[in-house]
Design a protein around this motif. Structure first.
Motif, mmCIF file in Angstrom:
data_model
loop_
_atom_site.group_PDB
_atom_site.id
_atom_site.type_symbol
_atom_site.label_atom_id
_atom_site.label_comp_id
_atom_site.label_asym_id
_atom_site.label_seq_id
_atom_site.Cartn_x
_atom_site.Cartn_y
_atom_site.Cartn_z
ATOM 1 N N ARG A 78 0.812 -1.224 0.000
ATOM 2 C CA ARG A 78 0.000 0.000 0.000
ATOM 3 C C ARG A 78 0.842 1.269 0.000
ATOM 4 N N ASP A 79 2.111 1.150 0.369
ATOM 5 C CA ASP A 79 2.995 2.315 0.384
ATOM 6 C C ASP A 79 3.457 2.714 -1.020
ATOM 7 N N LEU A 80 3.276 1.829 -1.980
ATOM 8 C CA LEU A 80 3.719 2.111 -3.341
ATOM 9 C C LEU A 80 2.662 2.912 -4.100
ATOM 10 N N PRO A 81 3.097 3.830 -4.955
ATOM 11 C CA PRO A 81 2.133 4.632 -5.715
ATOM 12 C C PRO A 81 1.549 3.836 -6.877
ATOM 13 N N SER A 82 0.538 4.385 -7.477
ATOM 14 C CA SER A 82 -0.001 3.795 -8.706
ATOM 15 C C SER A 82 0.950 4.116 -9.863
ATOM 16 N N VAL A 83 0.797 3.403 -10.956
ATOM 17 C CA VAL A 83 1.594 3.683 -12.151
ATOM 18 C C VAL A 83 1.320 5.113 -12.616
ATOM 19 N N ASP A 84 0.050 5.508 -12.663
ATOM 20 C CA ASP A 84 -0.300 6.860 -13.112
ATOM 21 C C ASP A 84 0.327 7.930 -12.237
ATOM 22 N N SER A 85 0.333 7.698 -10.941
ATOM 23 C CA SER A 85 0.941 8.660 -10.019
ATOM 24 C C SER A 85 2.439 8.787 -10.287
ATOM 25 N N LEU A 86 3.090 7.661 -10.496
ATOM 26 C CA LEU A 86 4.526 7.686 -10.779
ATOM 27 C C LEU A 86 4.798 8.379 -12.117
ATOM 28 N N LEU A 87 3.998 8.082 -13.127
ATOM 29 C CA LEU A 87 4.186 8.696 -14.441
ATOM 30 C C LEU A 87 3.903 10.196 -14.420
ATOM 31 N N GLY A 88 3.106 10.648 -13.472
ATOM 32 C CA GLY A 88 2.762 12.059 -13.379
ATOM 33 C C GLY A 88 3.843 12.933 -12.772
ATOM 34 N N ARG A 89 4.872 12.330 -12.225
ATOM 35 C CA ARG A 89 5.967 13.118 -11.632
ATOM 36 C C ARG A 89 6.745 13.843 -12.729
ATOM 37 N N CYS A 90 7.190 15.031 -12.419
ATOM 38 C CA CYS A 90 7.931 15.842 -13.390
ATOM 39 C C CYS A 90 9.178 15.124 -13.902
ATOM 40 N N ASP A 91 9.947 14.517 -12.998
ATOM 41 C CA ASP A 91 11.178 13.848 -13.429
ATOM 42 C C ASP A 91 10.892 12.607 -14.267
ATOM 43 N N VAL A 92 9.757 11.971 -14.051
ATOM 44 C CA VAL A 92 9.385 10.807 -14.841
ATOM 45 C C VAL A 92 8.796 11.256 -16.179
ATOM 46 N N SER A 93 8.102 12.378 -16.208
ATOM 47 C CA SER A 93 7.566 12.861 -17.483
ATOM 48 C C SER A 93 8.698 13.209 -18.450
ATOM 49 N N THR A 94 9.853 13.564 -17.925
ATOM 50 C CA THR A 94 11.032 13.784 -18.769
ATOM 51 C C THR A 94 11.451 12.475 -19.427
ATOM 52 N N LEU A 95 11.385 11.379 -18.673
ATOM 53 C CA LEU A 95 11.687 10.059 -19.245
ATOM 54 C C LEU A 95 10.677 9.700 -20.338
ATOM 55 N N VAL A 96 9.418 10.024 -20.098
ATOM 56 C CA VAL A 96 8.374 9.741 -21.085
ATOM 57 C C VAL A 96 8.646 10.523 -22.368
ATOM 58 N N ALA A 97 9.019 11.784 -22.222
ATOM 59 C CA ALA A 97 9.304 12.606 -23.400
ATOM 60 C C ALA A 97 10.491 12.053 -24.185
ATOM 61 N N LYS A 98 11.458 11.515 -23.486
ATOM 62 C CA LYS A 98 12.670 11.016 -24.136
ATOM 63 C C LYS A 98 12.483 9.625 -24.737
ATOM 64 N N HIS A 99 11.771 8.729 -24.022
ATOM 65 C CA HIS A 99 11.696 7.326 -24.414
ATOM 66 C C HIS A 99 10.317 6.854 -24.872
ATOM 67 N N GLY A 100 9.304 7.667 -24.682
ATOM 68 C CA GLY A 100 7.950 7.298 -25.079
ATOM 69 C C GLY A 100 7.138 6.741 -23.917
ATOM 70 N N HIS A 101 5.837 7.015 -23.971
ATOM 71 C CA HIS A 101 4.933 6.613 -22.894
ATOM 72 C C HIS A 101 4.857 5.098 -22.742
ATOM 73 N N THR A 102 4.748 4.393 -23.862
ATOM 74 C CA THR A 102 4.574 2.941 -23.799
ATOM 75 C C THR A 102 5.735 2.269 -23.084
ATOM 76 N N LEU A 103 6.949 2.630 -23.429
ATOM 77 C CA LEU A 103 8.130 2.025 -22.811
ATOM 78 C C LEU A 103 8.211 2.362 -21.329
#
Length: 71
Positions: free
Chosen positions: A10-35
């Motif tokens: 229960r201490d772990l976030p959801s995937v959406d919550s993790l993807l919503g972080r600014c530092d993770v959105s940089t990864l999405v921009a660089k590598h793509g959402h699917t990956l």
């Protein structure tokens, strides 16, 4: 983050919550959402399994630690 020595699933976030972080959105921009989303799901599932066994240190479920692990 939890105040216990070990984290629970229960201490772990959801995937959406993790993807919503600014530092993770940089990864999405660089590598793509699917990956990045797939890697986030795999990371969180592995960490949930560790947590169910009582083997996940609480420090590893902090937002910054999760973003570093995903990167």
């Amino acid at each position: 983050m939890t105040h216990h020595a070990t984290a629970t699933p229960r201490d772990l976030p959801s995937v959406d919550s993790l993807l919503g972080r600014c530092d993770v959105s940089t990864l999405v921009a660089k590598h793509g959402h699917t990956l990045v989303a797939g890697e986030a799901r795999a990371l969180l599932e592995a960490l949930r399994a560790q947590a169910r066994r009582g083997e996940l240190p609480a420090a590893e479920v902090g937002a910054d630690a999760l973003a570093r692990a995903l990167a």
